[in-house]
Design a protein around this motif. Structure first.
Motif, short mmCIF file in Angstrom:
data_model
loop_
_atom_site.label_atom_id
_atom_site.label_comp_id
_atom_site.label_asym_id
_atom_site.label_seq_id
_atom_site.Cartn_x
_atom_site.Cartn_y
_atom_site.Cartn_z
N PHE A 249 -3.26 -3.47 -3.43
CA PHE A 249 -2.20 -4.03 -4.28
C PHE A 249 -1.07 -4.56 -3.40
O PHE A 249 -0.63 -3.89 -2.46
N GLU A 250 -0.60 -5.71 -3.74
CA GLU A 250 0.53 -6.40 -3.07
C GLU A 250 0.24 -6.64 -1.59
O GLU A 250 -0.16 -5.76 -0.84
N GLY A 251 0.51 -7.86 -1.16
CA GLY A 251 0.40 -8.18 0.25
C GLY A 251 -1.03 -8.31 0.74
O GLY A 251 -1.98 -8.41 -0.03
N LYS A 252 -1.16 -8.29 2.07
CA LYS A 252 -2.46 -8.46 2.71
C LYS A 252 -2.70 -7.35 3.72
O LYS A 252 -1.79 -6.87 4.38
N LYS A 253 -3.96 -6.97 3.83
CA LYS A 253 -4.37 -5.91 4.75
C LYS A 253 -5.66 -6.32 5.45
O LYS A 253 -6.58 -6.83 4.82
N GLN A 254 -5.71 -6.07 6.76
CA GLN A 254 -6.92 -6.33 7.54
C GLN A 254 -7.69 -5.03 7.71
O GLN A 254 -7.11 -3.99 8.03
N CYS A 255 -9.00 -5.09 7.51
CA CYS A 255 -9.85 -3.90 7.61
C CYS A 255 -11.00 -4.18 8.57
O CYS A 255 -11.68 -5.19 8.44
N ILE A 256 -11.21 -3.28 9.53
CA ILE A 256 -12.34 -3.36 10.46
C ILE A 256 -13.18 -2.09 10.27
O ILE A 256 -12.64 -0.98 10.29
N TYR B 104 -3.17 -4.07 -12.41
CA TYR B 104 -3.30 -5.39 -11.79
C TYR B 104 -2.04 -6.22 -12.02
O TYR B 104 -1.60 -6.97 -11.14
N GLN B 105 -1.43 -6.07 -13.19
CA GLN B 105 -0.20 -6.80 -13.51
C GLN B 105 1.05 -6.07 -13.05
O GLN B 105 2.03 -6.69 -12.64
N LYS B 106 1.03 -4.75 -13.10
CA LYS B 106 2.26 -3.96 -12.91
C LYS B 106 2.48 -3.45 -11.49
O LYS B 106 3.63 -3.34 -11.06
N TRP B 107 1.41 -3.13 -10.78
CA TRP B 107 1.58 -2.40 -9.53
C TRP B 107 2.05 -3.31 -8.40
O TRP B 107 1.31 -4.16 -7.91
N ASN B 108 3.28 -3.11 -8.03
CA ASN B 108 3.86 -3.71 -6.84
C ASN B 108 4.89 -2.74 -6.29
O ASN B 108 5.11 -1.67 -6.87
N LEU B 109 5.53 -3.07 -5.19
CA LEU B 109 6.46 -2.14 -4.56
C LEU B 109 7.65 -1.83 -5.47
O LEU B 109 8.12 -0.68 -5.53
N ASP B 110 8.13 -2.84 -6.19
CA ASP B 110 9.28 -2.61 -7.08
C ASP B 110 8.93 -1.63 -8.19
O ASP B 110 9.73 -0.76 -8.56
#
Length: 289
Positions: free
Chosen positions: A153-160, A40-46
């Motif tokens: 993780f990171e950013g936003k995603k739309q799900c249908i 939750y703290q560590k996972w990002n693209l970098d």
């Protein structure tokens, strides 16, 4: 389409999940459940670039299925470091699909635990999915019709999402796990796809730390509103009809489809696409214009 918002809860007990969502097979977005994970703290693209930058990853885009393509065969490959740079630099259709982190980057296992939702999760199959802004997956369901927990993780995603009982409205491709690839489920053309007006589904937007539960065999369409990635954990389907369909898909359907591609080439793909329209309209008594 008639899309309801997927219910959202802040954390949840095993008993509440089983009673309110698993047994009735209803989707839910769970917030605040993984805030104690290192991920939750560590996972990002970098971080992914740092820990897995030298790995070569399979990439997929939104090109139509070609008869020469094997089942789930990637369209390109790239070093993870270059792929992350691409995601951060500009929109791209390239996505990472079904990347097994247990096999490729064992260190990442230390960053998460397998939550107890009352289902036996398949611990050998934690899969990562990455995408750039406005990239998307075709509407599809998974070959094994599993129960899926999708951690974003990171950013936003739309799900249908759609239940299997909505398949008759979705222009499903025969002998396949997808709908017509030229349907834009984010903004459907009802003149071209009139059956979609009858479809009833669900929609949600995921942010960092959100968990989406997708019940057994549910159709799902994912669009990345910003660059980001998700991890899926899965549990085997429990309903006998879903288990039997999963066995059919894995051991019969996909091999039959691959054989027909080799035998008939692009004509087989074109035939299936035509059948998706004719079968859907025939079931609903729609006369094509």
């Amino acid at each position: 389409m008639n899309l309801k918002k997927i219910p959202r809860v802040h954390s949840i007990t095993k008993e509440e999940f089983l009673r309110d969502y698993f047994r009735p097979q209803k989707p839910v977005v769970i917030e605040g459940f993984i805030e104690d994970w290192p991920a939750y703290q560590k996972w990002n693209l970098d971080y992914m670039k740092e820990i897995a930058g030298d790995k070569t990853v399979p990439l997929y885009d939104d090109r139509p299925v070609d008869y020469k393509d094997g089942f789930n065969e990637p369209h390109a490959k790239m070093k993870m470091s270059d792929y992350v740079d691409l995601l951060k630099r500009e929109p791209t259709k390239f996505r990472i699909f079904l990347w097994n982190i247990l096999k490729e980057v064992p260190e990442l296992q230390k960053d998460f635990s397998y939550p107890d939702f009352g289902l036996r999760l398949m611990k050998g199959l934690p899969m990562l999915f990455f995408g750039g802004r406005d990239s998307y997956t075709f509407m599809h369901y998974d070959i094994d019709l599993a129960n899926i927990f999708h951690f974003h993780f990171e950013g936003k995603k739309q799900c249908i999402l759609f239940n299997q009982d909505q398949s008759k409205y979705l222009y499903k491709i025969p002998h396949s796990l997808i709908t017509r690839e030229d349907i834009d489920f984010a903004n459907p053309d009802y003149d071209k796809w009139p059956a979609l007006k009858h479809a009833e589904g669900y929609i949600a937007e995921l942010e960092h730390g959100s968990i989406l539960y997708m019940p057994e065999g549910w159709w799902h369409y994912m669009r990345y509103l910003t660059p980001g990635f998700s991890m899926s954990l899965r549990a085997i389907a429990r309903k006998p009809k879903h288990l039997s369909k999963a066995i059919y898909n894995i051991f019969i359907m996909r091999h039959f489809d691959n054989a027909m591609r080799r035998l008939k080439g692009q004509a087989w793909i074109d035939h299936k696409n035509e059948q998706a329209i004719s079968r859907t309209h025939k079931k609903l008594g729609i006369i094509a214009g």
